[in-house]
Design an enzyme around this catalytic site. Structure first.
Site, PDB file in Angstrom:
ATOM      1  CG  HIS A  60      -1.954  -1.009   1.255  1.00 14.14           C
ATOM      2  ND1 HIS A  60      -3.221  -0.830   0.768  1.00 14.14           N
ATOM      3  CD2 HIS A  60      -1.899  -2.276   1.704  1.00 14.14           C
ATOM      4  CE1 HIS A  60      -3.923  -1.938   0.939  1.00 14.14           C
ATOM      5  NE2 HIS A  60      -3.138  -2.838   1.502  1.00 14.14           N
ATOM      6  CE  LYS A  97      -6.329  13.988   0.409  1.00 14.75           C
ATOM      7  NZ  LYS A  97      -6.607  12.746  -0.272  1.00 14.75           N
ATOM      8  NE  ARG A  98      -3.075  10.162   9.973  1.00 15.23           N
ATOM      9  CZ  ARG A  98      -2.719   9.253  10.872  1.00 15.23           C
ATOM     10  NH1 ARG A  98      -3.530   8.235  11.130  1.00 15.23           N
ATOM     11  NH2 ARG A  98      -1.593   9.354  11.542  1.00 15.23           N
ATOM     12  CE  LYS A 140      -2.192  10.893   3.106  1.00 15.36           C
ATOM     13  NZ  LYS A 140      -2.896  10.003   2.162  1.00 15.36           N
ATOM     14  CB  THR A 173      -9.988   4.922  -0.621  1.00 12.11           C
ATOM     15  OG1 THR A 173      -9.369   5.285   0.619  1.00 12.11           O
ATOM     16  CG2 THR A 173      -9.353   3.653  -1.147  1.00 12.11           C
ATOM     17  CE  LYS A 191     -13.677   6.025   1.646  1.00  6.58           C
ATOM     18  NZ  LYS A 191     -12.716   6.174   2.755  1.00  6.58           N
TER      19      LYS A 191
HETATM   20  C1  26W Z   1       4.635   1.410   9.912  1.00  6.05           C
HETATM   21  C2  26W Z   1       3.971   2.676   9.611  1.00  6.05           C
HETATM   22  C3  26W Z   1       2.959   2.527   8.541  1.00  6.05           C
HETATM   23  C4  26W Z   1       1.633   2.492   8.885  1.00  6.05           C
HETATM   24  C5  26W Z   1       0.684   2.363   7.909  1.00  6.05           C
HETATM   25  C6  26W Z   1       3.352   2.413   7.225  1.00  6.05           C
HETATM   26  C7  26W Z   1       2.394   2.277   6.252  1.00  6.05           C
HETATM   27  C8  26W Z   1       1.067   2.232   6.600  1.00  6.05           C
HETATM   28  C9  26W Z   1      -0.004   2.081   5.552  1.00  6.05           C
HETATM   29  C10 26W Z   1       0.396   1.056   4.517  1.00  6.05           C
HETATM   30  C11 26W Z   1      -0.297   3.413   4.963  1.00  6.05           C
HETATM   31  C12 26W Z   1      -1.571   3.451   4.207  1.00  6.05           C
HETATM   32  O1  26W Z   1      -2.644   3.472   4.773  1.00  6.05           O
HETATM   33  N1  26W Z   1      -1.470   3.503   2.893  1.00  6.05           N
HETATM   34  C13 26W Z   1      -2.601   3.883   2.085  1.00  6.05           C
HETATM   35  O2  26W Z   1      -3.313   2.734   1.673  1.00  6.05           O
HETATM   36  C14 26W Z   1      -4.503   3.096   0.983  1.00  6.05           C
HETATM   37  C15 26W Z   1      -5.273   1.837   0.706  1.00  6.05           C
HETATM   38  O3  26W Z   1      -4.628   1.068  -0.258  1.00  6.05           O
HETATM   39  C16 26W Z   1      -4.169   3.881  -0.274  1.00  6.05           C
HETATM   40  O4  26W Z   1      -5.366   4.275  -0.879  1.00  6.05           O
HETATM   41  C17 26W Z   1      -3.330   5.098   0.072  1.00  6.05           C
HETATM   42  O5  26W Z   1      -2.909   5.738  -1.114  1.00  6.05           O
HETATM   43  C18 26W Z   1      -2.119   4.687   0.891  1.00  6.05           C
HETATM   44  O6  26W Z   1      -1.408   5.830   1.346  1.00  6.05           O
END
Ligand code: 26W
Length: 813
Positions: free
Chosen positions: A357, A545-546, A551, A653, A657
């Site tokens: 992701h 969003k975050r 971003k 995503t 929406k």
């Molecule tokens: C370890 C820290 C950490 C925590 C969470 C690293 C990475 C993440 C996630 C993988 C981040 C995340 O939520 N990525 C998002 O995933 C969505 C669903 O596929 C995408 O639509 C977003 O673009 C992507 O940033």
């Protein structure tokens, strides 16, 4: 199910009496919520039981979606919706003088996730159940979910999310299904009967207790299970306890239970804490143990039976957080089920599939060798063996190419590389949008793609149209049904039939009226929460969003500052009034993101209180972005800001929406924005900025100098200078770090580079909005072509292309 309103009302009143010993009149709103939810749960339970029975009898292949996060939000409304009971309950309650929405608001959001990844998991659960697919979730029952965000003096302040405070009606504790997870200690290999056996001693046992949440599919046919694991211990250290050291006994208990206490609020921004690794192994081990146990009950427990485990079970890992599933499944098959290495490896490699992701280098997980060794000694042994075998295979193929082997090894440079483990240990690796999957194949994971060419695919993300359109925007849903019939609900592709009506004046007016009502609803919320009146005739321009540098909320904010400067210089400037709405959380330790929040709030303070600009623009930062707040904001949006640096946002995503609710995207060619553009066509989206290829070429070959851009664009120069020249009513160094990130480190995310094009794109938005007929047709087309972004489409692609699972229709019995 209730045949009539009358039957429902009677059952509801009885439920209040039996649960609380109160009459309807005496009951509080909270009690009414519990009574209604309990009633609904009982209806669900029957189908839940039948689903489980059917799965055992049919022996069909099951998929388990392993995810550290499930961002469910509230369940009452979506359960009612999927049961087809919203109307009967809403009307029945009305007759009792109760608003359903008031009861829904009592429910605490289950905020067991950070953002995109966690919400995607929740959408997938909804789609799997709605498509009758035997698919279940496995995760952690965090005692505290995503923190509650308050904005105090413009800054983010974090408060603990005590979401279980009033109990959680949707869960069932299954203490008889608890398993033990072992941490630390030491492992000896001993020969017994010609076999090497691993003996794990002196470990710290943690009891994993499952809490099951039913996942109701549309039309209440299938009810799947989300199993969330909680770390518990009932064994007090009685030796300390009896010696009178009560505190030590309690301390020990809490340190063991700490494992499932808190969700790390990091999104694409890792903190690398030991406890996080512990959480990962905790739920992976508990989940796999319970799946193997069920498998043995259904399919037999001999080594030969387990040798075909992968034919009946698929395990999907949501990013690398559950990547320990690879060595843990190996461990269970070898140490507990007596398979040899080759058999166990064959099964494991054919059971696990993996979704990536993120390609942000800092977000790719790696754990120090020493930590893995001490916390998870058996895991380390297995990973080490996997690494040696994999490196040997690489050496065969690329003899002498040490650099390549090092770059692909599971263990290198003092770390265990989780993405490498996930790729090597799975039969399928996918990205979440076309451009992202291509970057994985051709850049980030190019050597793996070369070595395993058939393993990589793309599965573009989606969102559940049931929650994000039908439930969040019921008036729009009703209008769509009135226009094209109800078929789109089961087949979201049919939304495309709306396209024929894009220029229908009557529909345009109605679409506009629905949007207006949603804007008023949001405006009322903002008025009540923040005491700020916003113009419901203005463009609602939304970036939710975050908060993250990539971003580029900063790009949006700098453009607002520029617009403000222009309005100050020329109060007659002819623009459509606009309300810029932001919401989102920052990781707790992410200093720059936190200052970006303060920057936006400072702009809000200056702009909202300046009478000189005649209220033409306003800035709102809504605190505590969450699933339920998203459900309020998104239906009210006119403009969807999707402005990440191209190549950085894997998919997005929120973009889906928002389009589904008729917002027009202003965005870069990044993530799924590209596919949104392909669906709606150039006339129904506003695209600007560098392409992913251009961005990556700058990274590779250089050629971007931020000073050139800064010095050649006086409007931009002014806005950037205003960050630090005392223009804003904050201490002069308040925004140094933002300024620094732009000007001193050559603007890593190309904010300045894209600024001019963004400003032009914003003018286009302004002009298009001025032509209301045109704007409404764009809105209709966005809704019409959002069908492709329904998670039903995504999940069926996973089911057919990766998991090889079939629908199982649940019969009443
Ligand atoms: C370890 C820290 C950490 C925590 C969470 C690293 C990475 C993440 C996630 C993988 C981040 C995340 O939520 N990525 C998002 O995933 C969505 C669903 O596929 C995408 O639509 C977003 O673009 C992507 O940033």
């Amino acid at each position: 199910m209730f045949e009539s309103k009358e039957q429902f009302k009677q059952a509801f009143i009885e439920k209040i009496q039996t649960l609380f010993g109160q009459s309807l009149e005496e009951s509080s709103t909270a009690a009414r919520y519990v009574a209604l939810s309990t009633l609904i749960r009982e209806i669900i339970s029957k189908r839940w039981y039948q689903s489980n029975q059917q799965y055992s009898i049919s022996k069909e292949k099951q998929v388990y979606y392993f995810s550290m996060e499930f961002l469910l939000g509230r369940l009452l409304g979506s359960n009612l919706f999927n049961l087809g009971m919203t109307e009967v309950c809403c009307q029945g309650l009305k007759e009792l003088g109760i608003e359903l929405t008031e009861l829904e608001a009592v429910e605490h959001d289950a905020g067991l996730g950070n953002g995109g990844l966690g919400r995607l998991a929740a959408c997938f659960l909804d789609s799997m159940a709605s498509l009758h697919l035997p698919g279940h979730g496995t995760g952690i029952r965090f005692r505290h979910g995503m923190f509650e965000q308050k904005i105090v003096d413009g800054y983010q302040v974090e408060l603990p999310d005590n979401w279980l405070r009033d109990g959680y009606v949707w869960e069932t504790r299954k203490v008889d299904r608890a398993v033990t997870v072992k941490f630390g200690g030491n492992v000896q290999m001993e020969e017994q009967g010609g076999r090497l056996i691993a003996i794990h001693e002196n470990y710290e046992p943690v009891l994993a207790v499952p809490y099951d949440v039913p996942i109701v599919g549309a039309n209440c046919n299938t009810v799947n299970t989300l199993r969330l694991w909680s770390a518990e211990t009932n064994n007090f250290d009685f030796s300390s306890f009896s010696k009178g050291d009560f505190l030590k006994a309690v301390e020990e208990k809490y340190s063991l239970e700490a494992t499932s206490q808190i969700l790390y609020p990091d999104d694409n921004y890792p903190e690398g804490k030991t406890l996080r690794l512990k959480q990962q192994y905790f739920f992976v081990s508990a989940g796999l143990q319970s799946i193997v146990r069920r498998y043995k009950r259904t399919h037999g427990g001999s080594p030969a039976d387990l040798g075909i485990f992968h034919k009946k079970i698929a395990i999907h890992i949501n990013d690398t957080h559950p990547a320990l599933a690879v060595p843990e499944l190996m461990r269970i098959l070898m140490d507990e089920e007596s398979l040899d290495w080759d058999q166990a490896w064959h099964v494991t490699r054919n059971t696990i599939s993996y979704t990536n992701h993120t390609i942000l280098p800092e977000a790719l997980e790696k754990w120090p060798i020493e930590l893995v060794k001490t916390l998870l000694p058996r895991m380390y042994m297995i990973i080490n063996e996997l690494n040696e075998r994999f490196c040997a295979a690489l050496w065969q193929r690329y003899p002498g190419d040490w650099e390549r082997i090092r770059s692909m090894a599971l263990i290198a440079d003092g770390y265990v590389h989780m993405a490498h483990l996930a790729v090597v240990g799975s039969y399928s690796v996918n990205g979440v949008a076309e451009v992202h999957s291509n970057i994985l194949k051709n850049e980030v994971m190019a050597p793996f793609h070369e070595f395993f060419p058939y393993r990589f695919t793309n599965k573009t993300n989606g969102v559940t149209h049931r929650r994000w359109l039908a439930k969040a925007n019921p008036q729009l849903a009703a209008l769509i049904t009135a226009t094209i019939g109800p078929g789109w609900m089961a087949h979201p592709d049919e939304l495309a039939n709306l396209h024929r009506f894009a220029h229908d004046g009557a529909l345009q007016n109605e679409i506009k009226a629905v949007k207006q009502a949603n804007k008023e609803r949001l405006a009322n919320y903002i008025q009540a929460k923040m005491g700020i009146a916003i113009d419901v005739g203005s463009i609602f321009d939304v970036q939710v969003k975050r908060i993250h540098a990539y971003k580029r909320q900063t790009l949006n904010a700098l453009h607002i500052l520029d617009l403000y400067n222009r309005l100050k210089a020329d109060p007659g400037l002819d623009i459509e009034p606009r309300t810029f709405i932001f919401a989102g959380k920052s990781a707790t330790g992410y200093y720059l993101a936190k200052r970006i929040i303060k920057f936006i709030n400072t702009l809000a303070q200056v702009i909202n209180n300046d009478p000189a600009i005649g209220g033409k623009i306003k800035v709102i930062f809504l605190e505590n972005y969450s699933v339920s707040l998203a459900e309020l904001i998104i239906p009210a949006a006119d403009v969807s800001e999707q402005i990440s640096t191209a190549s950085k946002e894997a998919s997005g995503t929120g973009n889906m929406k928002l389009m589904m609710n008729g917002a027009i995207t202003i965005g870069t060619l990044d993530g799924a924005n590209i596919e949104i553009k392909d669906e709606v066509g150039d006339d129904n989206i506003v695209i600007f900025g560098l392409t992913a290829e251009q961005v990556m070429n700058y990274y590779k070959y250089g050629g971007y100098n931020v000073l050139d851009v800064y010095n050649n664009n006086p409007r931009l120069k002014l806005a950037v200078d205003q960050l630090i020249n005392g223009f804003l009513p904050v201490s002069p160094d308040e925004f140094d770090c933002i300024h620094h990130s732009l000007m001193r480190t050559n603007d890593e995310y190309f904010v300045l580079k894209d600024f001019a094009n963004y400003a032009v794109a914003q003018e286009r938005i302004n002009n298009l909005y001025g032509k209301q007929r045109c704007w409404q047709s764009m809105a209709i087309n966005n809704i019409a072509f959002s069908g492709r972004f329904a998670s039903d489409r995504t999940v069926s692609e996973y089911a057919i292309g990766i998991w090889k699972i079939k629908p199982v229709v649940i019969r009443e019995n």
